[in-house]
Design an enzyme around this catalytic site. Structure first.
Site, PDB file in Angstrom:
ATOM      1  N   GLY A   1       2.436 -15.750  10.867  1.00 31.77           N
ATOM      2  CA  GLY A   1       1.766 -16.362   9.212  1.00 31.77           C
ATOM      3  C   GLY A   1       1.885 -17.449   9.221  1.00 31.77           C
ATOM      4  O   GLY A   1       2.823 -18.209   9.253  1.00 31.77           O
TER       5      GLY A   1
ATOM      6  N   ARG B   1      -5.661 -16.334   9.515  1.00 28.40           N
ATOM      7  CA  ARG B   1      -6.698 -16.777   9.590  1.00 28.40           C
ATOM      8  C   ARG B   1      -6.926 -18.025  10.675  1.00 28.40           C
ATOM      9  O   ARG B   1      -8.059 -18.108  10.824  1.00 28.40           O
ATOM     10  CB  ARG B   1      -5.714 -17.909   8.724  1.00 28.40           C
ATOM     11  CG  ARG B   1      -6.291 -16.536   7.356  1.00 28.40           C
ATOM     12  CD  ARG B   1      -5.071 -17.280   5.789  1.00 28.40           C
ATOM     13  NE  ARG B   1      -4.484 -17.812   5.952  1.00 28.40           N
ATOM     14  CZ  ARG B   1      -3.251 -17.656   5.096  1.00 28.40           C
ATOM     15  NH1 ARG B   1      -3.158 -18.601   4.141  1.00 28.40           N
ATOM     16  NH2 ARG B   1      -1.803 -18.522   5.516  1.00 28.40           N
TER      17      ARG B   1
ATOM     18  N   TYR C   1       0.743  -0.897   0.013  1.00 30.36           N
ATOM     19  CA  TYR C   1      -0.039   0.047  -0.001  1.00 30.36           C
ATOM     20  C   TYR C   1       1.328   1.494   0.165  1.00 30.36           C
ATOM     21  O   TYR C   1       2.029   1.222   0.035  1.00 30.36           O
ATOM     22  CB  TYR C   1      -1.164  -0.130   1.512  1.00 30.36           C
ATOM     23  CG  TYR C   1      -1.340  -1.591   0.547  1.00 30.36           C
ATOM     24  CD1 TYR C   1      -2.797  -0.985  -0.064  1.00 30.36           C
ATOM     25  CD2 TYR C   1      -1.655  -2.601   1.830  1.00 30.36           C
ATOM     26  CE1 TYR C   1      -3.344  -2.145  -0.157  1.00 30.36           C
ATOM     27  CE2 TYR C   1      -3.163  -3.792   2.103  1.00 30.36           C
ATOM     28  CZ  TYR C   1      -4.038  -3.133   0.222  1.00 30.36           C
ATOM     29  OH  TYR C   1      -4.307  -4.554   0.581  1.00 30.36           O
TER      30      TYR C   1
HETATM   31  C1  LIG Z   1      -9.429 -12.300   5.494  1.00 29.46           C
HETATM   32  C2  LIG Z   1      -8.162 -11.166   5.776  1.00 29.46           C
HETATM   33  C3  LIG Z   1      -8.204  -9.826   5.200  1.00 29.46           C
HETATM   34  C4  LIG Z   1      -6.419  -9.547   5.597  1.00 29.46           C
HETATM   35  N1  LIG Z   1      -6.556  -8.356   5.793  1.00 29.46           N
HETATM   36  C5  LIG Z   1      -5.151  -7.583   6.463  1.00 29.46           C
HETATM   37  C6  LIG Z   1      -4.808  -5.617   6.232  1.00 29.46           C
HETATM   38  O1  LIG Z   1      -6.650  -5.303   6.669  1.00 29.46           O
HETATM   39  N2  LIG Z   1      -3.987  -5.503   6.802  1.00 29.46           N
HETATM   40  C7  LIG Z   1      -2.798  -6.297   7.093  1.00 29.46           C
HETATM   41  O2  LIG Z   1      -2.170  -5.718   7.378  1.00 29.46           O
HETATM   42  N3  LIG Z   1      -3.201  -6.849   6.440  1.00 29.46           N
HETATM   43  C8  LIG Z   1      -4.101  -8.173   6.596  1.00 29.46           C
HETATM   44  N4  LIG Z   1      -4.271  -9.594   6.042  1.00 29.46           N
HETATM   45  C9  LIG Z   1      -3.071 -10.036   6.500  1.00 29.46           C
HETATM   46  C10 LIG Z   1      -2.950 -11.030   7.543  1.00 29.46           C
HETATM   47  O3  LIG Z   1      -2.590  -9.730   8.391  1.00 29.46           O
HETATM   48  C11 LIG Z   1      -1.667 -11.610   7.932  1.00 29.46           C
HETATM   49  O4  LIG Z   1      -0.404 -11.415   7.653  1.00 29.46           O
HETATM   50  C12 LIG Z   1      -1.876 -13.462   7.230  1.00 29.46           C
HETATM   51  O5  LIG Z   1      -2.589 -13.527   6.564  1.00 29.46           O
HETATM   52  C13 LIG Z   1      -0.872 -14.083   7.319  1.00 29.46           C
HETATM   53  O6  LIG Z   1      -1.158 -14.670   8.926  1.00 29.46           O
HETATM   54  P1  LIG Z   1      -1.980 -16.089   9.078  1.00 29.46           P
HETATM   55  O7  LIG Z   1      -0.787 -16.895   8.567  1.00 29.46           O
HETATM   56  O8  LIG Z   1      -1.996 -16.026  10.566  1.00 29.46           O
HETATM   57  O9  LIG Z   1      -3.683 -15.467   7.997  1.00 29.46           O
HETATM   58  C14 LIG Z   1      -5.277  -9.611   6.065  1.00 29.46           C
HETATM   59  C15 LIG Z   1      -5.568 -11.399   5.836  1.00 29.46           C
HETATM   60  C16 LIG Z   1      -6.643 -12.334   5.550  1.00 29.46           C
HETATM   61  C17 LIG Z   1      -6.630 -13.804   5.727  1.00 29.46           C
END
Ligand SMILES: Cc1cc2nc3c(=O)[nH]c(=O)nc-3n(C[C@H](O)[C@H](O)[C@H](O)COP(=O)(O)O)c2cc1C
Length: 379
Positions: free
Chosen positions: A297, A320, A176
């Site tokens: 992650g 997630r 962004y």
């Molecule tokens: C549905 C969804 C929406 C996300 N929206 C954002 C967001 O608004 N801002 C951001 O910095 N990262 C966003 N991410 C990235 C997550 O913060 C995170 O870095 C990424 O999903 C990896 O972590 P996880 O494996 O625990 O899901 C989003 C991820 C998901 C799955």
């Protein structure tokens, strides 16, 4: 039942650089749900979604809010730019804080990633006039517009304080606007906002300064200012781990509350720059020089969360997994880690309290979430 001793570290208190203490080391990662009201205010569905899964966290980071109308990045994304947003923001802060988590509002401008159909006047802007995926071009921001966007981050910070948030997280990650200014791929400016890697720090640092200035002017209480960044970009001219170390060196002088690295795999290794044989997280923790780092992650199990702490993270964020398993913290704390769900089925929307639009994305994008056919398969 009691907590398995091997997970006890997750439940230690942790102090941020501003002196604020989190009740444990577990955070919800910022996740956009595209479920705010069409007028950009916080919706009841999103409040229920958060209440269901943030009860026992140390740190609750919101979905990202845009700081100015032109900075919108998603349909039904909530806004943090005017007094009209205060009511919803206040409800959101209160619901996140109910169980003792510190509530942090993530703020951004989407820049060239703003979908043209929803950006006011279809005026998609960025550091430079980059060609977009649809073949159209973004418009390069003028110097005056850049100053104005920097001020918008300050205004959003004031709103966060008025709404009762404990802090803000500056979203300098995931491609962004803030990252667009830091990246040599997307910033081709020749004025004071572009040039060498050091010069491309100008916009991220101006935003940090403005957010800290606005917070200090508005409240005498400690206030969290975190910064999220992506350590690398895939493009040849894009950000490398070496650039990220330069960014972290500059941020070290800012006394930020915490740094938050955006990763899809917490134990992943660099693709370019830095030491290719060691994890990004370890190298980032070193470069952070004592500032607490949030690691994230693909953390699903408490063993993985502990491994992220062992790599040097002070806090581990789950994204997630907290959608799939809203009681993750409660189950680990109670020694019921064997009952943690790591998959969901298409029938689980009500049970998991997920708003319609987010549910549509979860089911509609194969491979993104661990969706399985039946409950039996989920066990
Ligand atoms: C549905 C969804 C929406 C996300 N929206 C954002 C967001 O608004 N801002 C951001 O910095 N990262 C966003 N991410 C990235 C997550 O913060 C995170 O870095 C990424 O999903 C990896 O972590 P996880 O494996 O625990 O899901 C989003 C991820 C998901 C799955």
């Amino acid at each position: 039942m009691t907590t398995n001793p091997k997970y006890a570290r997750l439940f230690e208190k942790v102090q941020l650089n501003d002196g604020i203490t989190l009740q444990n080391r577990i955070a919800i990662a910022p996740m956009t749900h595209s479920s705010s009201n069409p007028d950009l205010s916080v919706s009841d569905a999103e409040l229920s979604y958060y209440e269901r899964r943030t009860g026992k966290l140390g740190l609750a980071i919101t979905a990202v809010a845009h700081v100015t109308p032109g900075g919108i990045g998603f349909k039904n994304q909530f806004a943090a730019f005017g007094a009209e947003n205060l009511d919803g923001l206040s409800k959101l802060a209160a619901s996140l804080k109910k169980g003792g988590a510190k509530a942090v509002l993530q703020i951004f401008h989407a820049g060239i990633q703003g979908p043209r159909a929803i950006v006011p006047n279809e005026d998609v802007v960025g550091a430079s006039a980059i060609e977009l995926q649809d073949g159209s071009q973004a418009r390069e921001l003028s110097a005056g517009e850049i100053d104005s966007i920097v001020s918008d981050f300050g205004r959003a910070t004031e709103l966060a304080i008025e709404a009762g948030f404990d802090g803000v997280e500056i979203h300098g990650a995931n491609g962004y606007l803030i990252q667009q200014f830091f990246s040599g791929w997307s910033n081709r400016r020749e004025d004071k906002w572009g040039g060498s890697v050091e010069k491309r720090l100008a916009f991220p640092l101006a935003v940090v300064d403005e957010v800290q200035r606005a917070a200090a002017a508005k409240t005498k209480e400690p206030f969290i200012v975190g910064y999220r960044f992506s350590p690398e970009e895939p493009h040849e001219e894009g950000i490398t781990m070496d650039h990220t170390v330069t960014l972290l060196d500059a941020l070290a002088g800012k006394n930020l509350s915490y740094l938050h690295v955006s990763l899809m795999e917490y134990a992943s290794k660099p693709r370019r720059g830095g030491d290719l044989n060691r994890t990004r997280l370890e190298q980032i923790v070193e470069a952070a020089k004592g500032t607490p780092v949030v690691g994230v992650g693909s953390v699903h199990t408490p063993d993985q969360a502990i491994e992220a702490l062992e790599l040097g993270a002070a806090i581990v964020a789950l994204g997630r997994e907290l959608i799939v398993e809203p009681d993750w913290v409660e189950k680990v704390e109670a020694g019921q880690e064997a009952d943690i769900a790591v998959t969901l089925t298409k029938d689980d929307q009500q049970r998991l309290v997920v708003p319609d639009q987010l549910w549509g994305m979860i089911i509609g994008m194969p491979g993104w979430f661990p969706v399985v056919e039946t409950e039996a398969a989920a066990e």
